[in-house]
Design an enzyme around this catalytic site. Structure first.
Site, mmCIF file in Angstrom:
data_model
loop_
_atom_site.group_PDB
_atom_site.id
_atom_site.type_symbol
_atom_site.label_atom_id
_atom_site.label_comp_id
_atom_site.label_asym_id
_atom_site.label_seq_id
_atom_site.Cartn_x
_atom_site.Cartn_y
_atom_site.Cartn_z
ATOM 1 N N THR A 48 0.812 -1.222 0.000
ATOM 2 C CA THR A 48 0.000 0.000 0.000
ATOM 3 C C THR A 48 0.844 1.269 0.000
ATOM 4 O O THR A 48 0.360 2.319 -0.396
ATOM 5 C CB THR A 48 -0.967 0.026 1.203
ATOM 6 O OG1 THR A 48 -0.217 -0.092 2.409
ATOM 7 C CG2 THR A 48 -1.992 -1.092 1.096
ATOM 8 N N HIS A 58 9.575 -1.927 1.771
ATOM 9 C CA HIS A 58 9.649 -2.048 3.225
ATOM 10 C C HIS A 58 9.456 -3.493 3.661
ATOM 11 O O HIS A 58 8.730 -4.253 3.035
ATOM 12 C CB HIS A 58 8.645 -1.118 3.920
ATOM 13 C CG HIS A 58 7.210 -1.285 3.511
ATOM 14 N ND1 HIS A 58 6.722 -0.851 2.301
ATOM 15 C CD2 HIS A 58 6.165 -1.834 4.161
ATOM 16 C CE1 HIS A 58 5.434 -1.117 2.227
ATOM 17 N NE2 HIS A 58 5.068 -1.732 3.341
ATOM 18 N N HIS A 82 8.306 -5.894 6.749
ATOM 19 C CA HIS A 82 7.555 -5.981 8.001
ATOM 20 C C HIS A 82 8.254 -6.971 8.916
ATOM 21 O O HIS A 82 8.575 -8.090 8.496
ATOM 22 C CB HIS A 82 6.136 -6.506 7.745
ATOM 23 C CG HIS A 82 5.294 -5.614 6.913
ATOM 24 N ND1 HIS A 82 4.352 -4.777 7.458
ATOM 25 C CD2 HIS A 82 5.232 -5.430 5.566
ATOM 26 C CE1 HIS A 82 3.730 -4.125 6.493
ATOM 27 N NE2 HIS A 82 4.266 -4.504 5.324
#
Length: 141
Positions: free
Chosen positions: A95, A100, A102
């Site tokens: 999104t 990135h 997690h």
């Protein structure tokens, strides 16, 4: 990239609870965490996904993930395990289009609370959580 929220967090022009920082990677708490301590690790240099991520930065990103994940298990967060996840592309539920990773702390028997976290996605005390994650990293050295 001026319109990227993660670039703004890295630059200090947008708020973020920074818990990790090195020459290549910055880590901060996810604003919609699945579990307490859910951390996002991002390269300092913008890339929108795996296709334009320099492999050296990808290695640094996963090395940081390993370090943060190990710290979350060994330190005050007392996680029993971690999930590392990188969503690449809209179809993979990415999104924010800044690469990135997690790092999601897990605890034994947390399947129900994990599933609830996927829906609720909030931390009642993110400042305390950020302090716990930082303490975990400090304890890990």
């Amino acid at each position: 990239m001026s319109s990227c929220i993660f670039c703004a967090i890295i630059a200090g022009t947008a708020p973020g609870r920074i818990v990790y920082s090195d020459d290549d990677v910055v880590g901060f708490l996810d604003i919609r965490p699945v579990t307490r301590g859910h951390t996002l690790l991002v390269p300092r240099v913008h890339s929108s996904g795996l296709d334009d991520l320099d492999p050296t930065l990808g290695a640094a990103l996963f090395a940081a993930g390993q370090r943060v994940g190990s710290a979350l298990k060994a330190g005050p967060m007392s996680a029993d395990g971690v999930n590392l996840a990188l969503n690449d592309g809209r179809a993979a539920f990415q999104t924010v289009f800044h690469t990135h990773l997690h790092v999601v702390p897990r605890h034994a028997g947390d399947k129900l609370s994990f599933a609830k976290g996927l829906v609720v996605r909030r931390d009642p005390d993110p400042d305390e959580t950020a302090d716990l994650v930082r303490a975990s990293l400090e304890a890990a050295g």
